[in-house]
Design a protein around this motif. Structure first.
Motif, PDB file in Angstrom:
ATOM      1  N   UNK A 207       0.881   0.627   0.882  1.00  0.00           N
ATOM      2  CA  UNK A 207       2.223   1.589   0.728  1.00  0.00           C
ATOM      3  C   UNK A 207       0.764   2.469  -0.105  1.00  0.00           C
ATOM      4  N   UNK A 208      -0.487   1.875  -0.990  1.00  0.00           N
ATOM      5  CA  UNK A 208      -1.563   2.928  -1.387  1.00  0.00           C
ATOM      6  C   UNK A 208      -1.481   3.298  -2.595  1.00  0.00           C
ATOM      7  N   UNK A 228      -4.754   6.108   0.382  1.00  0.00           N
ATOM      8  CA  UNK A 228      -3.987   7.223  -0.512  1.00  0.00           C
ATOM      9  C   UNK A 228      -2.052   7.016  -0.148  1.00  0.00           C
ATOM     10  N   UNK A 229      -1.176   6.596  -1.049  1.00  0.00           N
ATOM     11  CA  UNK A 229       0.453   6.854  -1.047  1.00  0.00           C
ATOM     12  C   UNK A 229       0.653   8.502  -0.255  1.00  0.00           C
ATOM     13  N   UNK A 230       1.619   8.374  -0.517  1.00  0.00           N
ATOM     14  CA  UNK A 230       1.924   9.743   0.303  1.00  0.00           C
ATOM     15  C   UNK A 230       2.671  10.435  -1.014  1.00  0.00           C
ATOM     16  N   UNK A 254      -1.762  14.665   6.478  1.00  0.00           N
ATOM     17  CA  UNK A 254      -1.232  13.499   6.994  1.00  0.00           C
ATOM     18  C   UNK A 254      -0.344  13.196   5.038  1.00  0.00           C
ATOM     19  N   UNK A 255      -1.414  12.836   4.549  1.00  0.00           N
ATOM     20  CA  UNK A 255      -0.489  12.499   3.597  1.00  0.00           C
ATOM     21  C   UNK A 255       0.381  13.032   2.612  1.00  0.00           C
TER      22      UNK A 255
END
Ligand SMILES: NC(=O)c1ccc[n+]([C@@H]2O[C@H](COP(=O)([O-])OP(=O)(O)OC[C@H]3O[C@@H](n4cnc5c(N)ncnc54)[C@H](OP(=O)(O)O)[C@@H]3O)[C@@H](O)[C@H]2O)c1
Length: 507
Positions: A207-208, A228-230, A254-255
């Motif tokens: 997930x980050x 990094x996570x969303x 993108x994130x």
């Protein structure tokens, strides 16, 4: 007065300990006798002319301190002469006397030493503003901290834990990572031996991290950001690695992630009431034992250049301070100021400034039979046991041979008795005595008796509780102190050991 002077821009060795005229406080200013000053990375940049502002030469570096108010400028009403205060300034703190703006002063609460007061404003202020104010870290989220054993990094770990987050600490050596764990980190990554992206993926189930705290920059920034996570927040704190990284702008797109800049000094100038609010909240967390600044070394003012050299050479962990005046006097003032007990179940340690459990009057005889302090939690990892074995030649298999210990040891793994009694016990009890006992020298005189109660397996955390058993006058200003040292093992009912240690105190 004496000061550590920058006469020409350059590395710390160019600093000179010299006389300069006593400063005079102007309107709205106060003159403070510096007792301790925090050492920070920007101090090393200012003297090289590499920071955002350039003071006129000659100047003393140093931007945070704690001390006693000596004189007031016109119109100052919020403090009086003799008050113990915490102060921030852009430069000038590495001197016996320092000018500060009265509006920025914070009273140094009882129970907090000059050294802690001097060393938490910038590191904790930056990390608190960044993590709470800029990233809005929430309980249950995951935060990755790069350069995690440094000044702002360790503060970020403690603040992340105090806010209820899961914290992953990344640093360059096993020793630094052990300190991160002792200060609350849940997981660690050694970015000089492990693949940063792979480990982040592994530790976050792909997930980050929701928040990344980056005071290092350089080669770690891009792989960290790619992980990094969303909806994540990437905090740009500094570039201790020396290189300012560039990121392709498609990555935040993108994130759905944000790159969040943090400039604490400007925040203090532009949003003073918010800075005071942060500081007041943090002092409350310190009083509750939820934040405990880790001070790894102290340097007398004439040796201040060495503190900056050690910082630049990545030798420093947590905070280091420069002290002014007689160490005995500072210790005494610190002891007299300690009236707030630190909670005993605090997950993080204060390093050498271990938490007191009782107020400390100067009269030691009145303390006989009482506990005077408890050290921070300390991880006894295999690396430390191995290093101890290498240094002492004590290579007993039960300490160092992992395979054989797993197979044959009655304790199910390697243990650390020699390291505890010969190294950790004298070190931790010395640190506690140094905080609570008035003496110019404290000499370790060995152990009277030791009783091992439970084995300490590698990887366990321990802490030392110190109780005074007796004090004998040995003449010519010397006193022999006997203490009982009880090493607790985290989560276990029985202690690792109980030992009577002797120390000679020289007046
Ligand atoms: N934005 C702000 O408002 C603000 C406020 C305060 C500080 N800062 C910045 O934050 C950074 C860290 O400050 P600090 O006081 O925490 O410093 P510090 O105690 O020296 O910590 C910096 C950490 O960076 C890592 N590092 C990687 N490469 C390095 C190198 N070439 N030289 C030195 N360290 C290196 C080291 O950890 P490893 O050895 O484990 O890699 C070190 O522990 C600095 O750039 C400082 O200017 C920014």
């Amino acid at each position: 007065m004496k000061a550590l002077l920058c006469n020409s821009l350059g590395l710390p060795d160019a600093l000179v300990y010299d006389d300069m005229p006593d400063p005079v406080p102007g309107p709205g200013q106060v003159l403070i006798e510096m007792k301790a000053a925090g050492v920070n990375f920007p101090d090393a940049l200012v003297i090289q002319g590499k920071y955002q502002f350039k003071p006129p030469l000659p100047f003393a570096p140093g931007s945070e301190l704690a001390g006693v108010v000596l004189a007031l400028g016109e119109g100052v009403r919020n403090v009086k002469v003799g008050d113990r205060v915490i102060a921030s300034c852009r430069y000038g703190a590495f001197a016996e006397k320092v000018i500060a703006q009265s509006a920025q002063l914070i009273p140094l609460p009882k129970g907090i030493s000059f050294e802690v007061g001097a060393s938490f404003t910038l590191a904790y202020g930056t990390s608190y503003h960044a993590i709470k104010g800029r990233a809005g870290l929430k309980a249950g989220e995951t935060m990755l901290v790069l350069g995690a054993a440094g000044g702002v990094g360790l503060a970020a770990i403690q603040i992340g834990k105090a806010l209820g987050a899961r914290v992953i600490a990344a640093a360059s050596t096993a020793e630094k990572l052990a300190i991160c764990r002792d200060n609350g980190a849940d997981e660690t990554i050694n970015y000089s031996t492990e693949d940063l992206r792979e480990r982040i993926k592994e530790l976050t189930g792909g997930k980050g991290p929701d928040v990344i705290y980056d005071p290092v920059g350089g080669v770690y920034a891009e792989p960290a950001f790619r992980s990094i996570a969303w909806g994540g927040r990437y905090l740009v704190i500094g570039f201790a690695g020396g290189e300012i990284p560039s990121l392709p702008l498609n990555l935040p797109l993108l994130k759905g992630a944000s790159i969040v800049g943090v400039f604490w000094g400007e925040f203090v100038t532009r949003e003073l009431p918010n800075f005071i609010k942060d500081l007041t909240e943090m002092l409350g967390l310190i009083a509750q034992g939820k934040l405990r600044p880790y001070i790894s070394a102290r340097y007398a003012l004439p040796q201040g250049a060495q503190a900056l050299n050690d910082l630049l050479n990545r030798k420093v962990t947590g905070k280091v301070v420069i002290t002014n005046g007689d160490p005995g006097e500072i210790a005494q003032a610190t002891a007299a100021a300690r009236t707030t007990p630190a909670p005993q179940d605090s997950p993080v340690g204060e390093g050498p400034l271990a938490g007191a459990t009782t107020p400390q009057p100067a009269d030691l005889a009145a303390q006989v039979g009482r506990e005077i302090g408890v050290s921070c939690w300390f991880t006894v990892d295999q690396q430390r046991i191995d290093d101890f074995a290498k240094t002492t030649g004590d290579h007993q298999w039960i300490h160092v041979d992992l395979e054989r210990a797993a197979r044959e040891s009655p304790f199910g793994g390697t243990v650390a008795h020699g390291f505890l009694t010969l190294s950790l016990l004298p070190a931790s009890s010395y640190d506690i005595l140094r905080e609570h006992v008035q003496a110019t020298q404290i000499l370790n005189y060995g152990l009277n008796k030791v009783r091992f109660v439970s084995p300490v397996r590698a990887g366990k955390r321990v802490r030392n509780r110190v109780r005074i058993l007796s004090i004998e006058d040995r003449g010519i200003g010397r006193r022999l102190l006997t203490t009982e040292n009880t090493f607790e093992i985290e989560g276990e009912p029985k202690p690792a050991l109980v030992a009577h240690a002797l120390a000679m105190l020289v007046a």
